[in-house]
Design an enzyme around this catalytic site. Structure first.
Site, PDB file in Angstrom:
ATOM      1  CG  ASP A  34      -2.137  -1.162   0.991  1.00 23.73           C
ATOM      2  OD1 ASP A  34      -2.223  -1.801   0.355  1.00 23.73           O
ATOM      3  OD2 ASP A  34      -2.862  -0.355   2.286  1.00 23.73           O
ATOM      4  CG  ASP A  35       0.168   3.990   2.127  1.00 23.44           C
ATOM      5  OD1 ASP A  35      -0.817   3.218   2.075  1.00 23.44           O
ATOM      6  OD2 ASP A  35       0.458   4.057   3.046  1.00 23.44           O
ATOM      7  CG  HIS A  85      -4.375   2.961  -0.700  1.00 24.26           C
ATOM      8  ND1 HIS A  85      -4.981   2.052  -0.179  1.00 24.26           N
ATOM      9  CD2 HIS A  85      -3.479   3.276   0.103  1.00 24.26           C
ATOM     10  CE1 HIS A  85      -4.319   2.294   1.153  1.00 24.26           C
ATOM     11  NE2 HIS A  85      -4.014   2.754   1.385  1.00 24.26           N
ATOM     12  CG  HIS A  89      -2.974   7.478   2.811  1.00 21.72           C
ATOM     13  ND1 HIS A  89      -3.460   7.217   3.948  1.00 21.72           N
ATOM     14  CD2 HIS A  89      -3.108   6.158   1.733  1.00 21.72           C
ATOM     15  CE1 HIS A  89      -3.192   5.605   4.181  1.00 21.72           C
ATOM     16  NE2 HIS A  89      -2.686   5.100   3.159  1.00 21.72           N
ATOM     17  CG  HIS A 173       2.335  -0.281   4.219  1.00 18.78           C
ATOM     18  ND1 HIS A 173       2.181  -0.990   5.342  1.00 18.78           N
ATOM     19  CD2 HIS A 173       1.191   0.849   4.552  1.00 18.78           C
ATOM     20  CE1 HIS A 173       1.175  -0.793   5.864  1.00 18.78           C
ATOM     21  NE2 HIS A 173       0.140   0.273   5.302  1.00 18.78           N
TER      22      HIS A 173
HETATM   23 ZN    ZN Z   1      -2.294   3.376   2.915  1.00 17.32          ZN
END
Ligand code: ZN
Length: 203
Positions: A34-35, A85, A89, A173
């Site tokens: 993620d991210d 996503h 965020h 992440h």
């Molecule tokens: Zn996230």
């Protein structure tokens, strides 16, 4: 425990999401990041995944894709999957639904995918049902907590070992705040998972 592996009751609020998907007669996990994508971390992750011959799903922040389209392309060209996503965020529970949905669709202009993961898993029920009409929602079965300043790199690795089971969707992440823990735990986790006989599938 409640963070690393979300309880059943929590999962019931989000029907139709993917948390865990065991495949009969197969030890399978689904690796997700993620991210990202960001130049400082994502290419490093891609190299590690190549080294272990593993494909993963990257839930990208739209604004990062806008800033780093070359890194986003790199993720796709190396054979990985991408998901949405949101663009900034956003946390659903802290954001008006209209803005949250608009922000998610803005991310779709940069991320070509029908997969969506809400940041922090925080999403209001109406937001969830609206998004579910357009996306396959992918949650998780194991949060490594690589982003946590309270955990040592070894504790992050231990989370993988302790909570992974057949069909687990695992979250790491590709972000700066996870860098130290993730860079330690990812290669060791992949090695361990392979030793345990797990194969890696895309969500
Ligand atoms: Zn996230």
């Amino acid at each position: 425990m409640l963070i690393e592996q979300p309880p059943k009751i929590y999962r019931l609020f989000f029907p139709g999401s993917m948390w865990r998907k065991p495949i009969k007669n197969q030890k399978t996990v689904y690796l997700t990041f993620d991210d990202g994508p960001i130049p400082e971390i994502t290419p490093w992750v891609l190299d590690v995944l190549d080294e272990f011959d593993v494909k993963a799903t990257f839930f990208c922040v739209g604004d990062n894709v806008r800033k780093h389209p070359d890194i986003y392309q790199m993720v796709l060209e190396r054979g990985h999957q991408v998901g949405n996503h949101t663009f900034n965020h956003l946390q659903g529970i802290r954001t008006w639904s209209k803005r949250y949905i608009a922000n998610s669709f803005l991310a779709s202009e940069y991320i070509k995918s029908d997969l969506f993961r809400p940041p922090h898993g925080h999403v209001r029920i109406p937001q969830y049902f609206k998004l579910r009409k357009h996306f396959k929602i992918v949650m998780w079965d194991v949060v490594t907590r690589d982003y946590s300043k309270l955990l040592t790199p070894d504790q992050v690795l231990d989370n993988v070992k302790k909570y992974t089971r057949d069909g687990s969707v695992i979250v790491f992440h590709d972000s700066l705040k996870a860098e130290k823990n993730m860079k330690y735990a990812l290669p060791k986790s992949l090695k361990w998972l392979k030793e345990q006989g797990y194969t890696f599938e895309l969500v």
